[in-house]
Scaffold this active site. Sequence first.
Site: not given
Length: 449
Positions: A52, A71, A75, A114, A185, A223, A225-226, A229
């Site tokens: 993104c 960045d 990734r 970082d 998200t 999860s 990850y979620h 957020k």
Amino acid sequence: MKIIIWTSLFQAVVSFSVPKTSVPRSSSALFAEANGSAAPKKILVLGGDGFCGWPTSLYLSDQGHDVVVVDNLSRRNIDLELGCDSLTPIQPMEVRCQAWKEVTGKDIRFVNLDVAKEYDLLVQLIEKEKPDSIVHFAEQRAAPYSMKTSKTKRYTVDNNVGGSNNLCCAVIDSGVDAHIVHLGTMGVYGYGTSGGEIPEGYIDVILPGGRESNILHPAYPGSVYHATKCLDALLWQFYNKNDQLRVTDLHQGIVWGTNTPQTALDERLINRFDYDGDYGTVLNRFLMQGAMGVPLTVYGTGGQTRAFIHISDTARCIELAINNPPKPGDRVEIFNQVAETRRVRDIANLVAKLTGVEVNYIPNPRQEADENELDVSNKKFCNLGLDPITLDTGLFDEVTEVVKKYKSRCNPQKILPASFWNKKRAEACADLDPKSVKLAEEKTEAAAP
């Protein structure tokens, strides 16, 4: 003026007429009227090397903003860890930036930093650049990867939550009044059946004693990850209240598509395309499988309803948020960054009809409800002038063309899920054999006399 971007993913299904072109909407002035006469800004894109972040960086630069990509290339390192590259060949950041300069005459600078670990350098960067906005993409973005092992769970929390906290502290310590725009998200709301439309961030409630209040929508992560957020959302609330930070949190749906008008200008600018079970988003995975002649991998009943948005709209929404910041003293602004909602099995059937492949229902590696509804408000972006791209089958051609061009780079053994939410889910998926996945050409050759 300056901006910073960080990387790391409606029931009101609106029917819009979308041009059936390989790359949707090439006009860089599409939102000129909505954005008014907003002056160009300084933008640091942290996480701007990602799926993104990169197309958003190019879009913002194309709109005349001064963009700096920040960045740590994590990734790319995860690609090495998983043994699975992007289907599309991704050039080094230096090559990407040089290519953008050659084809547009515009500069994008790159800083290798970082956010979660190099705090002092982050503060120095903000002090030096004095950005108007900071767009935060710099987070590990895959739910499956976050559930893979205890190591990836801990990494996801340390990187995502630590990075967000560092960002808030760095803005405060720098003394720069930078507007933070965070890519969140839809998963913060959870994927149960809410019994009504999910509002944008805040919900009206009746407290004991009949007291009316408007509070942050309850979090219900599915999860690790979620969960990060959701923790981010609380950090924004605290630093907004305590230090008056100006924050916009964008609760985004599942992203589909690959290229944008900007990334399509030169092959060296191409966006990444993830097709594996950890990082491949569901519609892109289906389109890849259909183009390759591989049965579509639908988890469980396919009754999961999800929100979707095209990659081009991700970039446009970011700029709309940047150009419409909350005023000093305002609470955290929250947008639902989605175009529409669809049920997974319905999308699978649509892709199967277009490509002629079979739909293969496999055990679900995730701990989630078999079926759910999802009714989502997206009024704020629409009121700002967004005309969202919906799942128009004519636009699937762009993804299919990319897949066919680079299909030799596909490793079919990476298609099936490789991360499981718990032991029960792992046991249910134990019979899945990655080696059993064969591309259509391989099947034809095997059948030849």
